[in-house]
Write a protein that holds these residues in place. Structure first.
Motif, PDB file in Angstrom:
ATOM      1  N   ILE A 386     -46.418  -2.220 -26.884  1.00 51.52           N
ATOM      2  CA  ILE A 386     -46.694  -0.980 -27.728  1.00 51.52           C
ATOM      3  C   ILE A 386     -46.400   0.423 -26.840  1.00 51.52           C
ATOM      4  N   SER A 387     -46.293   1.283 -27.715  1.00 53.64           N
ATOM      5  CA  SER A 387     -45.814   2.793 -27.187  1.00 53.64           C
ATOM      6  C   SER A 387     -47.230   3.637 -26.906  1.00 53.64           C
ATOM      7  N   THR A 388     -47.162   4.489 -25.980  1.00 51.18           N
ATOM      8  CA  THR A 388     -48.144   5.681 -25.929  1.00 51.18           C
ATOM      9  C   THR A 388     -47.720   6.905 -26.353  1.00 51.18           C
ATOM     10  N   GLY A 389     -46.599   7.176 -26.293  1.00 53.69           N
ATOM     11  CA  GLY A 389     -45.760   8.473 -26.697  1.00 53.69           C
ATOM     12  C   GLY A 389     -46.099   9.424 -25.574  1.00 53.69           C
ATOM     13  N   LEU A 390     -46.384   8.809 -24.143  1.00 56.93           N
ATOM     14  CA  LEU A 390     -46.512   9.729 -23.070  1.00 56.93           C
ATOM     15  C   LEU A 390     -45.387   9.312 -22.166  1.00 56.93           C
ATOM     16  N   ALA A 391     -45.044  10.291 -21.250  1.00 55.24           N
ATOM     17  CA  ALA A 391     -44.336  10.049 -20.219  1.00 55.24           C
ATOM     18  C   ALA A 391     -44.912   9.408 -18.993  1.00 55.24           C
ATOM     19  N   ILE A 392     -44.321   8.698 -18.010  1.00 54.96           N
ATOM     20  CA  ILE A 392     -44.893   8.076 -16.875  1.00 54.96           C
ATOM     21  C   ILE A 392     -44.872   9.341 -16.118  1.00 54.96           C
ATOM     22  N   GLY A 393     -44.033  10.091 -15.787  1.00 56.38           N
ATOM     23  CA  GLY A 393     -44.007  11.204 -14.963  1.00 56.38           C
ATOM     24  C   GLY A 393     -43.038  12.380 -15.014  1.00 56.38           C
ATOM     25  N   PRO A 394     -42.924  13.281 -14.470  1.00 60.60           N
ATOM     26  CA  PRO A 394     -41.793  14.292 -14.801  1.00 60.60           C
ATOM     27  C   PRO A 394     -40.598  14.017 -14.538  1.00 60.60           C
ATOM     28  N   ASP A 395     -40.235  12.849 -14.068  1.00 67.37           N
ATOM     29  CA  ASP A 395     -38.749  12.557 -14.066  1.00 67.37           C
ATOM     30  C   ASP A 395     -38.382  11.404 -14.993  1.00 67.37           C
ATOM     31  N   SER A 396     -39.224  11.302 -15.838  1.00 66.18           N
ATOM     32  CA  SER A 396     -39.012  10.189 -16.968  1.00 66.18           C
ATOM     33  C   SER A 396     -38.056  11.154 -17.978  1.00 66.18           C
ATOM     34  N   ALA A 397     -37.227  10.320 -18.782  1.00 66.09           N
ATOM     35  CA  ALA A 397     -36.115  11.209 -19.809  1.00 66.09           C
ATOM     36  C   ALA A 397     -36.870  11.239 -21.159  1.00 66.09           C
ATOM     37  N   GLY A 398     -38.014  10.593 -21.264  1.00 67.75           N
ATOM     38  CA  GLY A 398     -38.711  10.505 -22.603  1.00 67.75           C
ATOM     39  C   GLY A 398     -40.086   9.927 -22.312  1.00 67.75           C
ATOM     40  N   ALA A 399     -40.396   9.485 -23.693  1.00 69.72           N
ATOM     41  CA  ALA A 399     -41.919   8.717 -23.644  1.00 69.72           C
ATOM     42  C   ALA A 399     -41.476   7.291 -22.984  1.00 69.72           C
ATOM     43  N   ASP A 400     -41.674   7.085 -21.737  1.00 72.15           N
ATOM     44  CA  ASP A 400     -41.641   5.623 -21.387  1.00 72.15           C
ATOM     45  C   ASP A 400     -42.459   4.827 -20.859  1.00 72.15           C
ATOM     46  N   PHE A 401     -43.874   5.533 -21.010  1.00 69.57           N
ATOM     47  CA  PHE A 401     -45.167   4.702 -20.652  1.00 69.57           C
ATOM     48  C   PHE A 401     -45.430   3.760 -22.032  1.00 69.57           C
ATOM     49  N   TYR A 402     -45.268   2.438 -21.838  1.00 70.32           N
ATOM     50  CA  TYR A 402     -45.560   1.474 -22.580  1.00 70.32           C
ATOM     51  C   TYR A 402     -46.628   0.471 -22.026  1.00 70.32           C
ATOM     52  N   TYR A 403     -47.386  -0.208 -22.955  1.00 65.78           N
ATOM     53  CA  TYR A 403     -48.345  -1.522 -22.558  1.00 65.78           C
ATOM     54  C   TYR A 403     -47.520  -2.838 -22.925  1.00 65.78           C
ATOM     55  N   TYR A 404     -47.578  -3.673 -22.136  1.00 63.01           N
ATOM     56  CA  TYR A 404     -46.938  -5.010 -22.485  1.00 63.01           C
ATOM     57  C   TYR A 404     -47.821  -6.111 -22.449  1.00 63.01           C
ATOM     58  N   ARG A 405     -47.523  -7.189 -22.942  1.00 59.65           N
ATOM     59  CA  ARG A 405     -48.355  -8.358 -23.213  1.00 59.65           C
ATOM     60  C   ARG A 405     -48.505  -9.081 -21.792  1.00 59.65           C
ATOM     61  N   TRP A 406     -49.193  -8.535 -20.843  1.00 62.79           N
ATOM     62  CA  TRP A 406     -49.516  -9.181 -19.493  1.00 62.79           C
ATOM     63  C   TRP A 406     -50.874  -8.930 -19.428  1.00 62.79           C
ATOM     64  N   PRO A 407     -51.463 -10.112 -18.977  1.00 63.02           N
ATOM     65  CA  PRO A 407     -53.041  -9.930 -18.513  1.00 63.02           C
ATOM     66  C   PRO A 407     -53.246  -8.822 -17.389  1.00 63.02           C
ATOM     67  N   HIS A 408     -54.226  -7.914 -18.059  1.00 58.70           N
ATOM     68  CA  HIS A 408     -54.445  -6.594 -17.309  1.00 58.70           C
ATOM     69  C   HIS A 408     -55.808  -6.594 -16.612  1.00 58.70           C
ATOM     70  N   LEU A 409     -56.254  -6.273 -15.588  1.00 59.82           N
ATOM     71  CA  LEU A 409     -57.208  -5.940 -14.923  1.00 59.82           C
ATOM     72  C   LEU A 409     -58.106  -4.956 -15.646  1.00 59.82           C
ATOM     73  N   GLY A 410     -57.492  -3.850 -15.916  1.00 63.49           N
ATOM     74  CA  GLY A 410     -58.105  -2.728 -16.672  1.00 63.49           C
ATOM     75  C   GLY A 410     -58.877  -3.223 -18.024  1.00 63.49           C
ATOM     76  N   ALA A 411     -57.954  -3.813 -18.885  1.00 66.22           N
ATOM     77  CA  ALA A 411     -58.595  -4.107 -20.214  1.00 66.22           C
ATOM     78  C   ALA A 411     -59.754  -5.166 -20.039  1.00 66.22           C
TER      79      ALA A 411
END
Length: 440
Positions: A386-411
């Motif tokens: 799924i997408s977030t519409g956000l960039a990971i950091g200023p070096d990103s070319a676009g909105a490259d912050f995604y969540y994937y179907r991985w077991p996640h500690l934060g969730a």
């Protein structure tokens, strides 16, 4: 024309001053947890304890960071884990896990994570100014300096690291402080409180940006020899700072600076309330002054409601906006008009509904329960990505912050917090008095 509700500074001062009494008022509207919620509480706590057991690698005591992502045993439905994430322990996820372990009654494990945060502050490999990084290497802290994540590439014969992971985001510092404040309350520890205050001091010195709207910017990004300020300001980061600073201020001692810090951050959040749309703007653009009105982040909509400072009754209509703009099936997505369910955010919604309404829908609890992986953690999303519409950091070319179907500690941690009714911003359960009812 968009109208922003800008609460005067005098009211923001009253907000912080009366936060203690507000948070101690009884929440008589809390309802008894149902069977699915109770099962989630048990199983998410079990998943967190299992993560501790796996990552301690035989070291049954001492400072410990937990891996944020790990593949399920059968690996079905999950893409391969990104090499940069293998063994990476994100500070935010670990802070959440530590607070959730307190909610689960496992204070010993929570202290191990808290001790790792303190040691990381004191023994940074290149920035000895009291900060925490966005991520560390998962496992027991056995080296003299805090180990940052990365890997050796035999083909290239070089060490590969990730610029975001070694950077310092303001919100992550605030969450590390919230973990230490929760521990200081549970343990009556002045040492944890002192470390939390050092983190808050770092945010004041390194991230305060007084250009209007006055508040705290995104932090510092890049390699140690070339870090640059992130000049945008985030609603999410500022509510984190507001709550942590107010907590530290009411803990006693020399707290005038923390009271002022809480007022500044809370005033910024107040200014981000979009009265015409009955929701929060996500923050500012890169100049730190222009309000960003286009996008939305689910956490920026929910955390002010869960944190519940004075005056927040005006914000409760934001739940209606969330239902209309972040709902996806039985859950919720990260961005406005989402392309899938964000498990962590759906748990945040459950926690907010429990705190505000006394209960969350059974269908939402069942959705969260369905995301349990065979390793005891919960998937970050039911979708492949799924997408977030956000960039990971200023070096990103676009909105490259995604969540994937991985077991996640934060969730998993947010599910534990929601299911147990434990509020990470206050260190209290709903039944013990988290958020008072708002007049109708």
């Amino acid at each position: 024309m968009q109208v922003l509700l800008s609460i005067p500074r005098t009211l923001a001062h009253c907000a912080v001053a009366s936060m203690v009494s507000m948070l101690l008022m009884p929440a008589a509207h809390a309802q008894k947890p149902g069977a699915t919620q109770q099962q989630l509480a048990r199983q998410s706590c079990e998943g967190l304890r299992r993560a501790v057991a796996e990552d301690q690698k035989g070291a049954a005591s001492g400072p410990l960071f937990l891996a944020s992502y790990r593949l399920a045993d059968n690996k079905q439905g999950s893409p391969p884990l990104e090499p940069a994430l293998a063994g990476a322990a994100f500070t935010y996820d670990n802070a959440l896990a530590g607070i959730a372990l307190l909610a689960c009654g496992d204070t010993a494990s929570a202290k191990r994570i808290g001790d790792a945060v303190v040691r990381a502050m004191e023994r940074d490999p290149g920035m000895p100014d009291g900060r925490v990084r966005n991520a560390y290497r998962a496992g027991p802290m056995t080296e003299d300096k805090a180990a940052l994540p990365g890997r050796w590439d035999a083909g290239k014969k070089q060490w590969i690291a990730d610029a975001y992971q070694v950077s310092t985001a303001t919100g992550n510092v605030a969450w590390a402080a919230l973990l230490l404040l929760n521990l200081s309350e549970a343990e009556r520890s002045q040492a944890y409180l002192a470390s939390a205050r050092k983190l808050l001091g770092w945010t004041e010195q390194r991230t305060r940006a007084t250009n209007a709207p006055d508040g705290y910017n995104g932090g510092w990004y890049g390699w140690d020899n070339a870090q640059r300020a992130q000049t945008w300001k985030s609603t999410e980061h500022n509510i984190d700072i507001a709550m942590a600073a107010a907590w530290a201020a009411r803990a006693g001692g020399s707290n005038d600076a923390e009271r002022q810090q809480a007022r500044t951050a809370l005033d910024f959040v107040n200014r981000m309330w979009n009265a015409s749309e009955q929701r929060f703007n996500i923050g500012t653009k890169e100049d730190g002054a222009t309000i960003s009105t286009e996008g939305s982040g689910l956490d920026a909509q929910l955390w002010p409601l869960l944190a519940a400072p004075e005056g927040s009754c005006a914000w409760t209509r934001g739940l209606e906006w969330v239902e209309k703009n972040h709902r996806f099936g039985e859950g919720y997505g990260f961005s406005r008009n989402p392309d899938g369910i964000w498990t962590e955010g759906s748990a945040q919604a459950a926690a907010t509904l429990v705190a505000r309404k006394g209960a969350a829908p059974e269908a939402l609890w069942q959705l969260l329960a369905s995301q349990r992986a065979d390793n005891g953690l919960y998937y970050a999303t039911p979708s492949a990505r799924i997408s977030t519409g956000l960039a990971i950091g200023p070096d990103s070319a676009g909105a490259d912050f995604y969540y994937y179907r991985w077991p996640h500690l934060g969730a998993t941690a947010w599910i534990a917090l929601a299911a147990t009714g434990f509020n990470p911003f206050t260190g209290k359960t709903t039944a013990a008095g988290a958020i008072p009812s708002c007049p109708t």
